[in-house]
Design a protein around this motif. Structure first.
Motif, PDB file in Angstrom:
ATOM      1  N   ARG A 101       0.790  -1.228   0.000  1.00 40.86           N
ATOM      2  CA  ARG A 101       0.000   0.000   0.000  1.00 40.86           C
ATOM      3  C   ARG A 101       0.829   1.288   0.000  1.00 40.86           C
ATOM      4  N   ASP A 102       1.888   1.373   0.805  1.00 36.64           N
ATOM      5  CA  ASP A 102       2.620   2.636   0.915  1.00 36.64           C
ATOM      6  C   ASP A 102       3.255   3.045  -0.403  1.00 36.64           C
ATOM      7  N   ALA A 103       3.964   2.129  -1.028  1.00 41.22           N
ATOM      8  CA  ALA A 103       4.594   2.447  -2.316  1.00 41.22           C
ATOM      9  C   ALA A 103       3.541   2.649  -3.398  1.00 41.22           C
ATOM     10  N   SER A 104       2.438   1.937  -3.298  1.00 42.22           N
ATOM     11  CA  SER A 104       1.361   2.095  -4.280  1.00 42.22           C
ATOM     12  C   SER A 104       0.770   3.497  -4.209  1.00 42.22           C
ATOM     13  N   GLU A 105       0.652   4.030  -3.005  1.00 43.02           N
ATOM     14  CA  GLU A 105       0.096   5.378  -2.873  1.00 43.02           C
ATOM     15  C   GLU A 105       1.006   6.416  -3.517  1.00 43.02           C
ATOM     16  N   LEU A 106       2.305   6.162  -3.515  1.00 42.11           N
ATOM     17  CA  LEU A 106       3.226   7.077  -4.193  1.00 42.11           C
ATOM     18  C   LEU A 106       2.894   7.154  -5.683  1.00 42.11           C
ATOM     19  N   LEU A 107       2.518   6.028  -6.278  1.00 41.13           N
ATOM     20  CA  LEU A 107       2.132   6.022  -7.683  1.00 41.13           C
ATOM     21  C   LEU A 107       0.935   6.931  -7.919  1.00 41.13           C
ATOM     22  N   VAL A 108       0.034   6.992  -6.949  1.00 40.38           N
ATOM     23  CA  VAL A 108      -1.172   7.811  -7.080  1.00 40.38           C
ATOM     24  C   VAL A 108      -0.886   9.282  -6.823  1.00 40.38           C
ATOM     25  N   THR A 109       0.010   9.572  -5.899  1.00 39.08           N
ATOM     26  CA  THR A 109       0.268  10.959  -5.512  1.00 39.08           C
ATOM     27  C   THR A 109       1.311  11.652  -6.383  1.00 39.08           C
ATOM     28  N   ASP A 110       2.143  10.902  -7.072  1.00 38.62           N
ATOM     29  CA  ASP A 110       3.257  11.491  -7.816  1.00 38.62           C
ATOM     30  C   ASP A 110       2.750  12.336  -8.992  1.00 38.62           C
ATOM     31  N   PRO A 111       3.147  13.605  -9.072  1.00 40.86           N
ATOM     32  CA  PRO A 111       2.660  14.471 -10.155  1.00 40.86           C
ATOM     33  C   PRO A 111       3.160  14.068 -11.535  1.00 40.86           C
ATOM     34  N   VAL A 148       2.698  11.227 -12.757  1.00 43.01           N
ATOM     35  CA  VAL A 148       1.711  10.252 -13.250  1.00 43.01           C
ATOM     36  C   VAL A 148       0.438  11.012 -13.608  1.00 43.01           C
ATOM     37  N   ASP A 149       0.009  10.876 -14.860  1.00 43.78           N
ATOM     38  CA  ASP A 149      -1.121  11.656 -15.362  1.00 43.78           C
ATOM     39  C   ASP A 149      -2.470  10.988 -15.124  1.00 43.78           C
ATOM     40  N   LYS A 150      -2.487   9.657 -15.032  1.00 44.27           N
ATOM     41  CA  LYS A 150      -3.757   8.946 -14.900  1.00 44.27           C
ATOM     42  C   LYS A 150      -3.561   7.671 -14.099  1.00 44.27           C
ATOM     43  N   ILE A 151      -4.560   7.340 -13.301  1.00 46.44           N
ATOM     44  CA  ILE A 151      -4.591   6.075 -12.574  1.00 46.44           C
ATOM     45  C   ILE A 151      -5.749   5.236 -13.095  1.00 46.44           C
ATOM     46  N   ALA A 152      -5.449   3.981 -13.399  1.00 46.05           N
ATOM     47  CA  ALA A 152      -6.481   3.002 -13.759  1.00 46.05           C
ATOM     48  C   ALA A 152      -6.460   1.930 -12.687  1.00 46.05           C
ATOM     49  N   PHE A 153      -7.536   1.819 -11.937  1.00 49.62           N
ATOM     50  CA  PHE A 153      -7.557   0.977 -10.742  1.00 49.62           C
ATOM     51  C   PHE A 153      -8.703   0.000 -10.773  1.00 49.62           C
ATOM     52  N   THR A 154      -8.441  -1.224 -10.367  1.00 42.82           N
ATOM     53  CA  THR A 154      -9.484  -2.197 -10.068  1.00 42.82           C
ATOM     54  C   THR A 154      -9.257  -2.728  -8.662  1.00 42.82           C
ATOM     55  N   GLY A 155     -10.273  -2.659  -7.823  1.00 40.95           N
ATOM     56  CA  GLY A 155     -10.139  -3.126  -6.449  1.00 40.95           C
ATOM     57  C   GLY A 155     -11.341  -2.712  -5.631  1.00 40.95           C
ATOM     58  N   SER A 156     -11.137  -2.569  -4.350  1.00 40.98           N
ATOM     59  CA  SER A 156     -12.250  -2.288  -3.437  1.00 40.98           C
ATOM     60  C   SER A 156     -12.732  -0.849  -3.573  1.00 40.98           C
ATOM     61  N   ARG A 216     -10.288   6.511  -1.940  1.00 42.60           N
ATOM     62  CA  ARG A 216      -9.021   7.146  -1.579  1.00 42.60           C
ATOM     63  C   ARG A 216      -8.286   7.632  -2.829  1.00 42.60           C
ATOM     64  N   ILE A 217      -8.250   6.782  -3.852  1.00 44.04           N
ATOM     65  CA  ILE A 217      -7.580   7.157  -5.098  1.00 44.04           C
ATOM     66  C   ILE A 217      -8.275   8.350  -5.741  1.00 44.04           C
ATOM     67  N   ALA A 218      -9.614   8.335  -5.758  1.00 47.86           N
ATOM     68  CA  ALA A 218     -10.355   9.441  -6.364  1.00 47.86           C
ATOM     69  C   ALA A 218     -10.078  10.753  -5.650  1.00 47.86           C
ATOM     70  N   SER A 219      -9.982  10.713  -4.328  1.00 53.60           N
ATOM     71  CA  SER A 219      -9.735  11.951  -3.573  1.00 53.60           C
ATOM     72  C   SER A 219      -8.335  12.493  -3.846  1.00 53.60           C
ATOM     73  N   ILE A 220      -7.362  11.597  -3.942  1.00 56.16           N
ATOM     74  CA  ILE A 220      -5.993  12.043  -4.231  1.00 56.16           C
ATOM     75  C   ILE A 220      -5.898  12.595  -5.644  1.00 56.16           C
ATOM     76  N   CYS A 221      -6.446  11.865  -6.604  1.00 55.96           N
ATOM     77  CA  CYS A 221      -6.387  12.327  -7.988  1.00 55.96           C
ATOM     78  C   CYS A 221      -7.151  13.637  -8.156  1.00 55.96           C
ATOM     79  N   GLY A 222      -8.288  13.756  -7.462  1.00 54.87           N
ATOM     80  CA  GLY A 222      -9.046  14.992  -7.549  1.00 54.87           C
ATOM     81  C   GLY A 222      -8.280  16.185  -7.026  1.00 54.87           C
ATOM     82  N   SER A 223      -7.475  15.967  -5.982  1.00 52.29           N
ATOM     83  CA  SER A 223      -6.726  17.079  -5.391  1.00 52.29           C
ATOM     84  C   SER A 223      -5.663  17.625  -6.327  1.00 52.29           C
TER      85      SER A 223
END
Length: 511
Positions: free
Chosen positions: A233-243, A245-253, A259-266
């Motif tokens: 999870r910790d390293a994965s969140e870096l993938l989401v927060t790193d500027p 990275v332009d887009k996240i494609a996620f499948t999961g819970s 959480r991903i939507a809130s980070i990407c939205g920010s």
């Protein structure tokens, strides 16, 4: 009731022999970054346990923040400083076709990994892995007909064109239950669009992503276009927060998706989310109860009940509720539990110990909240090892109860009584999810009108039905955006309006 669920599988056809094979991966201790297998900068690792035997299968390295940053940098450089995104779509499609061919050659390896990692029946795994390459071919073929540019006549005169260009660097994060197909519906359209990708493989089931990386290396895919790391999870969140990275494609819970939507939205990053479900099946009064029970029981055996789109809430008229619940329990609990390499097995173990404990906790909640257990509910008596759970059916379930509202992700079905057709549809929609649904009726018009009233990304008729080539995704907390079909390519593209005084020299449909 028959224990066959309508499926006969031959015994002794060689699937058991596959268990004796070694781990078909060259570098589980490394990451595929910038076209090379590189040693991790972190010392962390993850032990993958065979869910049928509880024995260690293999160990994979886990990426730390420095490893993830390295992968992101490689993808960023490949997008910004090479010609990958500027290639003609047909040229990128050729690379994607090569990936498809390579994956077909490695289908047996991927199927073995899928079974050993999460317990999927090997008969199913072998057949499914042979089809994964078709997803890459689909998007590669789509490149030829897709409208990459659309010419317009600007209001102020001159020349206008809307071009669709790659969104940039994509972080692809997938769940452990069906990683190969989940990766395919992200990587294939991303590469055809001209994006570069960092695949974050799940620690519980990284093997299929590593097979893809090995194929990419074999065909000489340009460095940095595809990068594969395994991370928690910790390293994965870096993938989401790193500027970078332009887009996240996620499948999961759904919880992680929020959480991903809130980070990407920010940071205004793009995202698509394919999330959880609590999908209803409505059985109308004209449909045969035995046929519906047989169909639903067989479908729930798929992936041992670990499917986000499973039809786990079965809604039936109150006057037929008890008869149906008994029929469903008869078929479902008679399913043959077995080693996933046994061709006669119809349902295997759950993927890991924590998953079995999760399912058991929900069974206890169902009992505590007053649901009536009519089949299963415990661990099978004849298995002294492996993460097995009995196929379980609850009757008289309150639609607002925990087992009717929360995703269990295991072979547990809830039968819910309804007072009328309108009430059944209301019950179907009383959920935060909206991924899948089905309507059982002999009246095609009735089925269509009911389907239009159910708030769900897919609605099938008389069974579990899904077609990724029509698009997959959900309403409400089941996701955002779609995967599959043409709709699955659009999120990897940004439309750009270009308005010029006149037509540029050499302008063509793909220039």
């Amino acid at each position: 009731m028959s224990s066959q669920l309508g499926v006969d599988r031959p015994v002794g056809d060689g699937h058991f022999a596959a268990r004796e094979a070694g781990v078909p991966l060259r570098h589980p201790d490394r990451f595929f970054i910038d076209g090379r297998w590189v040693a991790p900068l972190s010392a962390s690792s993850f032990a993958i346990v065979d869910p049928a035997t509880e024995e260690l299968y293999y160990t994979v390295s886990l990426a730390g923040e420095a490893d993830m940053s390295h992968a992101i940098a490689a993808a960023r450089t490949a997008f910004d400083r090479t010609g990958w995104s500027l290639l003609e779509p047909a040229e990128r499609a050729e690379w994607v076709h090569k990936l498809a061919e390579g994956l077909r050659r490695r289908a047996d390896d991927a199927g073995l990994l899928w079974t050993r990692q999460v317990g999927v029946l090997h008969t199913m795994a072998s057949a499914a892995m042979a089809r994964v390459g078709a997803t890459y071919d689909f998007y590669a073929d789509l490149a030829a007909d897709f409208e990459w540019q659309v010419r317009h006549s600007p209001m102020q005169g001159g020349f206008g064109v809307v071009v669709r260009e790659a969104v940039g660097v994509v972080g692809a994060i997938v769940a452990w239950n069906t990683p190969a197909s989940l990766i395919a519906y992200k990587v294939a359209p991303a590469l055809v669009a001209g994006c570069t990708v960092v695949v974050k493989a799940p620690p519980e089931a990284p093997g299929e992503a590593y097979v893809l990386a090995e194929v990419a290396e074999e065909i000489g895919l340009p460095a940095g276009v595809l990068n594969v790391v395994t991370a928690d999870r910790d390293a994965s969140e870096l993938l989401v927060t790193d500027p970078r990275v332009d887009k996240i494609a996620f499948t999961g819970s759904s919880a992680v998706g929020k959480r991903i939507a809130s980070i990407c939205g920010s940071r205004m990053a793009r995202y698509t989310l394919e999330l959880g479900g609590k999908s209803p099946a409505i059985i109308f009064d004209d449909y045969d109860l035995d046929a519906a029970a047989k169909s639903l029981a067989a479908a729930e055996c798929t992936l041992n009940g670990q499917v986000c789109a499973s039809l786990t809430r079965v809604i039936v008229g109150r006057d037929r509720h008890d008869e149906f619940a008994e029929a469903l329990a008869g078929y479902f609990t008679a399913a043959r539990i077995g080693d996933p390499f046994d061709s006669s097995a119809q349902i295997g173990p759950l993927a890991m110990e924590r998953q079995r404990e999760r399912v058991e906790s929900y069974i206890q909640k169902g009992l505590a909240e007053g649901a009536r257990l009519v089949g299963g509910g415990g661990r099978p008596k004849d298995f002294d090892r492996g993460f097995y759970i009995e196929p379980t059916v609850f009757a008289g379930v309150d639609n607002q109860s925990t087992i009717a509202q929360e995703e269990i992700f295991g072979p547990v079905l809830s039968v819910i009584p309804a007072d009328s057709e309108q009430h059944a549809i209301e019950l179907a929609n009383q959920t935060v999810f909206g991924l899948n649904a089905s309507v059982f009726t002999n009246d095609i018009d009735r089925a269509y009108h009911a389907a239009r009233r159910i708030r769900s990304g897919t609605v099938g008729h008389n069974g579990f039905r899904s077609d990724p080539r029509m698009g997959v995704g959900g309403f409400k907390q089941s996701g955002f955006g779609r995967e599959g079909n043409r709709d699955g390519l659009l999120p990897y593209l940004e439309p750009k309006s270009v308005i010029l005084d006149e037509i540029p020299a050499g302008y063509g449909p793909l220039n």
